[in-house]
Motif scaffolding. Sequence first.
Motif, PDB file in Angstrom:
ATOM      1  N   LEU A 120      11.921   7.617 -30.175  1.00 31.73           N
ATOM      2  CA  LEU A 120      10.992   8.439 -29.407  1.00 31.73           C
ATOM      3  C   LEU A 120      11.655   8.952 -28.133  1.00 31.73           C
ATOM      4  O   LEU A 120      11.512  10.123 -27.768  1.00 31.73           O
ATOM      5  CB  LEU A 120       9.742   7.627 -29.057  1.00 31.73           C
ATOM      6  N   ALA A 121      12.403   8.091 -27.448  1.00 30.32           N
ATOM      7  CA  ALA A 121      13.044   8.473 -26.185  1.00 30.32           C
ATOM      8  C   ALA A 121      14.077   9.573 -26.384  1.00 30.32           C
ATOM      9  O   ALA A 121      14.124  10.540 -25.612  1.00 30.32           O
ATOM     10  CB  ALA A 121      13.690   7.252 -25.531  1.00 30.32           C
ATOM     11  N   ILE A 122      14.913   9.470 -27.418  1.00 27.04           N
ATOM     12  CA  ILE A 122      15.975  10.466 -27.578  1.00 27.04           C
ATOM     13  C   ILE A 122      15.418  11.813 -28.045  1.00 27.04           C
ATOM     14  O   ILE A 122      15.918  12.868 -27.634  1.00 27.04           O
ATOM     15  CB  ILE A 122      17.094   9.987 -28.524  1.00 27.04           C
ATOM     16  N   LEU A 123      14.385  11.796 -28.888  1.00 26.40           N
ATOM     17  CA  LEU A 123      13.805  13.067 -29.320  1.00 26.40           C
ATOM     18  C   LEU A 123      13.047  13.731 -28.169  1.00 26.40           C
ATOM     19  O   LEU A 123      13.080  14.953 -28.004  1.00 26.40           O
ATOM     20  CB  LEU A 123      12.880  12.855 -30.516  1.00 26.40           C
ATOM     21  N   MET A 124      12.382  12.931 -27.362  1.00 24.85           N
ATOM     22  CA  MET A 124      11.691  13.455 -26.195  1.00 24.85           C
ATOM     23  C   MET A 124      12.694  14.062 -25.218  1.00 24.85           C
ATOM     24  O   MET A 124      12.508  15.178 -24.708  1.00 24.85           O
ATOM     25  CB  MET A 124      10.887  12.318 -25.534  1.00 24.85           C
ATOM     26  N   LEU A 125      13.785  13.336 -24.947  1.00 24.33           N
ATOM     27  CA  LEU A 125      14.803  13.813 -24.020  1.00 24.33           C
ATOM     28  C   LEU A 125      15.494  15.068 -24.547  1.00 24.33           C
ATOM     29  O   LEU A 125      15.719  16.023 -23.787  1.00 24.33           O
ATOM     30  CB  LEU A 125      15.840  12.707 -23.774  1.00 24.33           C
ATOM     31  N   ALA A 126      15.818  15.097 -25.833  1.00 21.16           N
ATOM     32  CA  ALA A 126      16.540  16.236 -26.411  1.00 21.16           C
ATOM     33  C   ALA A 126      15.776  17.533 -26.254  1.00 21.16           C
ATOM     34  O   ALA A 126      16.382  18.601 -26.090  1.00 21.16           O
ATOM     35  CB  ALA A 126      16.824  15.974 -27.887  1.00 21.16           C
ATOM     36  N   GLY A 127      14.445  17.479 -26.281  1.00 24.43           N
ATOM     37  CA  GLY A 127      13.648  18.692 -26.229  1.00 24.43           C
ATOM     38  C   GLY A 127      13.074  19.023 -24.880  1.00 24.43           C
ATOM     39  O   GLY A 127      12.357  20.024 -24.752  1.00 24.43           O
ATOM     40  N   THR A 128      13.371  18.215 -23.856  1.00 24.25           N
ATOM     41  CA  THR A 128      12.819  18.525 -22.541  1.00 24.25           C
ATOM     42  C   THR A 128      13.522  19.746 -21.953  1.00 24.25           C
ATOM     43  O   THR A 128      14.669  20.045 -22.285  1.00 24.25           O
ATOM     44  CB  THR A 128      12.947  17.318 -21.602  1.00 24.25           C
ATOM     45  N   VAL A 129      12.849  20.462 -21.079  1.00 22.90           N
ATOM     46  CA  VAL A 129      13.332  21.757 -20.596  1.00 22.90           C
ATOM     47  C   VAL A 129      14.729  21.668 -19.990  1.00 22.90           C
ATOM     48  O   VAL A 129      15.630  22.419 -20.363  1.00 22.90           O
ATOM     49  CB  VAL A 129      12.337  22.348 -19.571  1.00 22.90           C
ATOM     50  N   GLU A 130      14.944  20.755 -19.054  1.00 17.55           N
ATOM     51  CA  GLU A 130      16.227  20.698 -18.339  1.00 17.55           C
ATOM     52  C   GLU A 130      17.357  20.220 -19.234  1.00 17.55           C
ATOM     53  O   GLU A 130      18.450  20.802 -19.236  1.00 17.55           O
ATOM     54  CB  GLU A 130      16.104  19.789 -17.119  1.00 17.55           C
ATOM     55  N   PHE A 131      17.133  19.166 -20.002  1.00 18.45           N
ATOM     56  CA  PHE A 131      18.184  18.646 -20.880  1.00 18.45           C
ATOM     57  C   PHE A 131      18.562  19.683 -21.931  1.00 18.45           C
ATOM     58  O   PHE A 131      19.743  19.910 -22.213  1.00 18.45           O
ATOM     59  CB  PHE A 131      17.701  17.362 -21.564  1.00 18.45           C
ATOM     60  N   LEU A 132      17.568  20.329 -22.503  1.00 17.15           N
ATOM     61  CA  LEU A 132      17.802  21.352 -23.519  1.00 17.15           C
ATOM     62  C   LEU A 132      18.611  22.513 -22.938  1.00 17.15           C
ATOM     63  O   LEU A 132      19.569  22.994 -23.548  1.00 17.15           O
ATOM     64  CB  LEU A 132      16.460  21.857 -24.053  1.00 17.15           C
ATOM     65  N   ALA A 133      18.232  22.963 -21.745  1.00 15.58           N
ATOM     66  CA  ALA A 133      18.920  24.108 -21.135  1.00 15.58           C
ATOM     67  C   ALA A 133      20.362  23.779 -20.793  1.00 15.58           C
ATOM     68  O   ALA A 133      21.280  24.555 -21.109  1.00 15.58           O
ATOM     69  CB  ALA A 133      18.165  24.543 -19.878  1.00 15.58           C
TER      70      ALA A 133
END
Length: 528
Positions: A120-133
Amino acid sequence: MPDSEHVVSLPLKTFFLALVLAISFVGIFDHSLWTPDEPRVAEIAREMAVSGDYLIPHLSQNPFLEHPFFYYAVTGLSYRLFGTFNEGVGRLPSVLFGLGTLLILYVSVRRIYSEKTALLAILMLAGTVEFLAIHHKIIVDSALCFFITASMMSFILAYLEKSKNGFKVFWSALALSFLTKGLVGIAIPGAGVVLFLLWQRDLLVIRRMWIVPGITLVFSAAVLWGLILYLRGGTDFLHIFYIYNQFGRFFSISGYTGGHVKPWYYYFLSILSGGAPWSILFLASIPGLRLRETSDRFMLSWLLGGFILLSLASTKRGIYLLPMYPAMFLLIAHTLGDLTDKAGRWWEQWSLWVTAGAIAAAGMAMPFFYVKYGGKSPLFLFIIFILLLLVSFWWFFRKQTVQSLVILWSLTVIFWSPFVIPLVDKGKSYEKFYEQAGSIIGNNQVIGYGLNETVEAYSPFYGGFYPLNFKDPEHFSQVLRNKKSGLVLVMDGHVSSDDMVYLEQHAEPVLKTEGTYLRDITLWKIGM
């Protein structure tokens, strides 16, 4: 053995990991270099590949000593191996650093919490605005996030006695973090670790932290970089890097003029936008933090230590928060991972439905946004996507609300990125302008006044020319008026009104930027 509630089935695990991979790679090959940072970093890496000098970064053939060499060198090697035929080649290192961050997080969190929390943590992080950008750009902070995550997760694993070599990895990652972005690569994890140890009242751990060889290793990395700077540019290089770009940025001293000076509360707003769409969930998770657990204390210390340190600095940007996001999303996953729409306290339920509404609104608005800005894909694509959202809401909300929201957002990002990114690129890309400018300029010299780093980067990257950039307005005016023929690159608002009058009387504009989000830049020809 893990609780049965925290066992993840193989199909679901595979599905989550496939979503992480898809998010990581989508959209990296289908657009040009985007401002503000990407053109500069891409050109520095390209010049490294061309010159073979992988130690001293150069921009427009001039030393650029804002950061050490590590990230630029890795990206330069990517160009050297695969060429510069596509911008995505330069983005590959950032993607791989991002995947490395997620992999470290996944492997570590499985041992500290559970596989369910890790996924859950890695999928949430991967798609967050700042990390994704950031991890879809050619930018130094992607590597910084990787090394800080490696250092912090290695530390907590060693502290909990779940890793024999954790402290060794901690110090090694700190050294590489310094060689990526300088002193901030040491300061952020250092602040988190010190805050954690004070909170734990456990200074005895210093005896097993390999502190003497560790500090020696990190200090050696700093000395090595300083020696390289001194041998290549003397005390001037040392002053530019350490005094101007390190201490000058933090304290806004030494004549620092790099901008980004913001008030102390800037990051309170920035974390809400950069952490979207999960910011509301983070706020809701704070009252439920399990602060008696050592691991939760460490994650909160990591987040708060870096946050406080960066808030004290004079220069602030949203991307500087990136190394703290892994801790932030671990806390959300651990605290709210089992929350459903029918469980939890009122503010937790409220946060779930606000987040769900925001994701649903974003998904539903995408087709209208796409069509409004010129998209012409068949209507059935939009219908399929809306049906997918509705079916997913019905299916996943029956059991795990948080997991369903993360999956829905991931699907939204994966589905729409191939459509939206090229559409935005049409209004944001400078590629065509600089390619045309390069064909006009050829082997001739072009001059300009006060051209910013972005112009100095785009010109050689796309146009194959290096503008002669004057810093003194009087010198520029004198050279301009002495020219019987020549080419002048002008950024709107940079040259004086007298110089503009002179150009209008003695030159003609031969090329100008055209695009929704482009700054006005004009190429003038004098008597040629």
